[in-house]
Design an enzyme around this catalytic site. Structure first.
Site, mmCIF file in Angstrom:
data_model
loop_
_atom_site.group_PDB
_atom_site.id
_atom_site.type_symbol
_atom_site.label_atom_id
_atom_site.label_comp_id
_atom_site.label_asym_id
_atom_site.label_seq_id
_atom_site.Cartn_x
_atom_site.Cartn_y
_atom_site.Cartn_z
ATOM 1 N N GLU A 38 7.494 4.603 27.104
ATOM 2 C CA GLU A 38 8.562 4.893 25.942
ATOM 3 C C GLU A 38 8.525 4.234 24.691
ATOM 4 O OE1 GLU A 38 12.473 4.839 26.809
ATOM 5 O OE2 GLU A 38 13.004 6.707 25.787
ATOM 6 N N GLU A 91 21.775 8.494 32.555
ATOM 7 C CA GLU A 91 20.697 9.064 31.625
ATOM 8 C C GLU A 91 19.681 8.050 30.984
ATOM 9 O OE1 GLU A 91 21.109 12.272 30.332
ATOM 10 O OE2 GLU A 91 23.157 12.824 30.658
ATOM 11 N N GLY A 134 18.733 1.048 34.153
ATOM 12 C CA GLY A 134 19.296 2.151 35.243
ATOM 13 C C GLY A 134 19.067 1.930 36.697
ATOM 14 N N LYS A 168 31.749 -0.038 27.188
ATOM 15 C CA LYS A 168 30.993 -1.040 26.460
ATOM 16 C C LYS A 168 29.621 -0.409 25.572
ATOM 17 C CE LYS A 168 27.249 -3.807 27.360
ATOM 18 N NZ LYS A 168 26.725 -4.020 26.088
ATOM 19 N N CYS A 204 16.039 9.123 22.870
ATOM 20 C CA CYS A 204 15.524 9.227 24.266
ATOM 21 C C CYS A 204 14.882 10.385 24.554
ATOM 22 C CB CYS A 204 16.739 9.296 25.230
ATOM 23 S SG CYS A 204 18.268 10.059 25.015
#
Ligand code: TAP
Length: 479
Positions: free
Chosen positions: A388, A257, A240, A183, A291
């Site tokens: 982040e 990841e 995640g 996806k 990332c």
């Protein structure tokens, strides 16, 4: 900073022959989805690109069933060398359709065409070539006595490198004899759908790769599906965590990841011009939506002022504008949601007392744009030093001694990547040894190679993609 007047470049768009509507790619065919379709738009001007089907749970059932049939009846039984031929064929077709894929990626994602053309698409081909070479060597490469495929892999990927993240996941899975349901992110489905056409051109057996589009709930249904053997996810740390909970207590293999907050450490003996290039590439490549972006500049106090001045001068020469113009350095932010996040964290940075400098550029009314920004006087406790941001925002911190640089670099819940700039190889090795990051670049940044494993520590996830280690994530009986 100059802004290139945004005018969609018709000559580049003309090489795309897009459909008005895209269905789900299941069992080798496009078919309508039973969920509610959605539009994919250009983040540069908010124009409609195409209507895309959304997969319901029933569609996911069909995709997983197709992948299961293809695994048990065809793909896992096929000799590795024959699987490899398909992967080589896919790699060559990606190269043949490279211009089209690059334009589609820049249109849908907002990244400058020179990045999609020179980085994303060549790396996609490289990933398929690399894993094609592994397919016939699984039995002879010291991977274990009898390495075998896991079965059906559910793969969920983000919007920042849509086609490259697909390649990172699909290529090793297929080389190892697994079949796939993948996806793409809701805001960037286009290149995955063109990739489905490439699979048809390559005559890949039906059901080996199924591409389902939709929102996060589609990904969640894939992860939960009882006939899935492996889950591979790239995306944010909060999602995640949800995925890790969803597979807990099952025998599904999982690789994650996740996010990052990389330190880019500059020592006073670093080659300055090269380091300035590396800092700019580290944080402004793909508008910082990376990332492993070098979002925390940790610079030795003695050269702080010089580095910041040079950075400002360099950023003032970059060109922000139409992602399809080959002179553009800085493209659009991928979505309004992401733009709002970048704005909010930058606002918090100012409120917490850091000093903001943004390149002087005209922001157009339409589309999602954010000027390259540097924060100085940043404290370790500031949100912009911890969270982040995933945007073109650099937080600058300083250090006096190598021990202080290491402590500051490691002072984050993430551990994906880092950079070290110094003239002394011995210093680079000594510092690298103490950094808790999966990838460490020395006198460079944001370099990728299919033979090199990539992945994180701590809240950046677990498992490795790329290289021999990337194959292990898709094999049982291997070590
Ligand atoms: P997410 O919001 O986590 O989304 C990633 C993918 O997961 C998308 O396809 C998303 O679908 C889907 N998803 C959302 N909720 C889900 C759920 N509950 N269950 C299953 N799937 C779900 O991340 P993003 O905003 O696309 O990407 C940015 C993040 O990815 C950043 O944190 C970045 O650091 C990380 N990232 C990490 C790496 C590596 S290699 N570590 C590489 C690239 C990006 P929708 O998009 O349709 O919601």
């Amino acid at each position: 900073m100059t802004f290139l007047e945004y005018a969609p470049a018709p000559e580049s768009r003309a090489i795309l022959s897009l459909r008005d509507e895209y269905g789900l790619f299941i069992d080798g065919q496009f078919r309508p989805g039973t969920g509610e379709s959605f539009a994919t738009i250009s983040p540069a001007d908010e124009s409609h690109i195409a209507t895309v089907a959304a997969a319901s749970e029933a569609d996911i059932d069909q995709a997983v069933a197709a992948a299961r049939r293809a695994h048990d009846k065809v793909w896992a039984k096929m000799r590795g060398r024959d699987r490899g031929k398909y992967l080589f064929r896919i790699a060559r077709l990606v190269q043949e359709r490279a211009r089209e894929l690059a334009v589609a990626e820049s249109l849908d994602n907002g990244k400058p065409i020179k990045e999609s053309r020179d980085v994303d698409v060549p790396l996609v081909a490289a990933w398929f070539f690399y894993y094609a070479g592994w397919a016939d060597k699984l039995d002879f490469a010291g991977l274990g006595a009898n390495p075998r495929s896991l079965g059906v892999a559910a793969q969920v990927i983000p919007w920042n490198f849509p086609l490259l993240m697909l390649a990172w996941k699909v290529a090793p899975a297929l080389a190892a004899g697994n079949t796939v349901v993948i996806k793409p992110a809701e805001t960037t489905p286009l290149t995955a759908l063109i990739f489905a056409e490439i699979l048809q051109q390559a005559d890949l057996p039906a059901g080996v790769v199924n591409i389902v589009t939709g929102a996060g709930s589609t990904g969640a249904a894939m992860v939960r599906h009882p006939d899935v053997n492996k889950v591979a996810f790239t995306g944010s740390t909060p999602v995640g965590r949800e995925i890790a909970k969803a597979v807990a207590g099952t025998d599904k293999k999982l690789t994650l990841e996740l996010g990052g907050k990389a330190a880019n450490i500059i020592f006073e003996d670093a080659p300055i011009e090269q380091a300035i290039d590396g800092i700019v590439t580290g944080i402004f490549f793909n508008q910082g939506q990376v990332c492993c972006a070098g979002s925390r500049l940790i610079v030795q106090e003695s050269i702080h002022d010089e580095v910041v001045e040079r950075l400002k001068r360099r950023l003032s020469t970059l060109r922000m504008g139409d992602p399809l113009d080959k002179n553009t350095d800085i493209g659009a932010i991928n979505s309004l949601e992401q733009l709002n996040r970048v704005r909010e964290l930058s606002q918090i940075g100012e409120e917490e007392g850091a000093q903001r400098w943004s390149a002087n550029c005209v922001i157009p009314e339409k589309g999602f744009w954010f000027a390259p920004t540097i924060f100085t006087n940043v404290q370790a406790s500031h949100r912009i030093a911890r969270d982040e941001i995933f945007g073109p925002v650099l937080s600058v911190l300083t250090f006096r001694t190598p021990a202080e640089a290491i402590a500051k670099a490691n002072n984050t819940p993430y551990g994906l990547s880092a950079g070290i700039w110094s003239d002394k190889g011995s210093r680079i090795l000594a510092v690298a040894d103490k950094l808790r990051a999966g990838v460490i670049w020395a006198n460079t940044f944001n370099r990728f190679d299919p033979a090199s494993p990539f992945g994180g520590y701590k809240e950046s996830g677990y498992g490795r993609e790329g290289g021999r280690q990337g194959l292990l994530a898709y094999l049982k009986g291997a070590a």
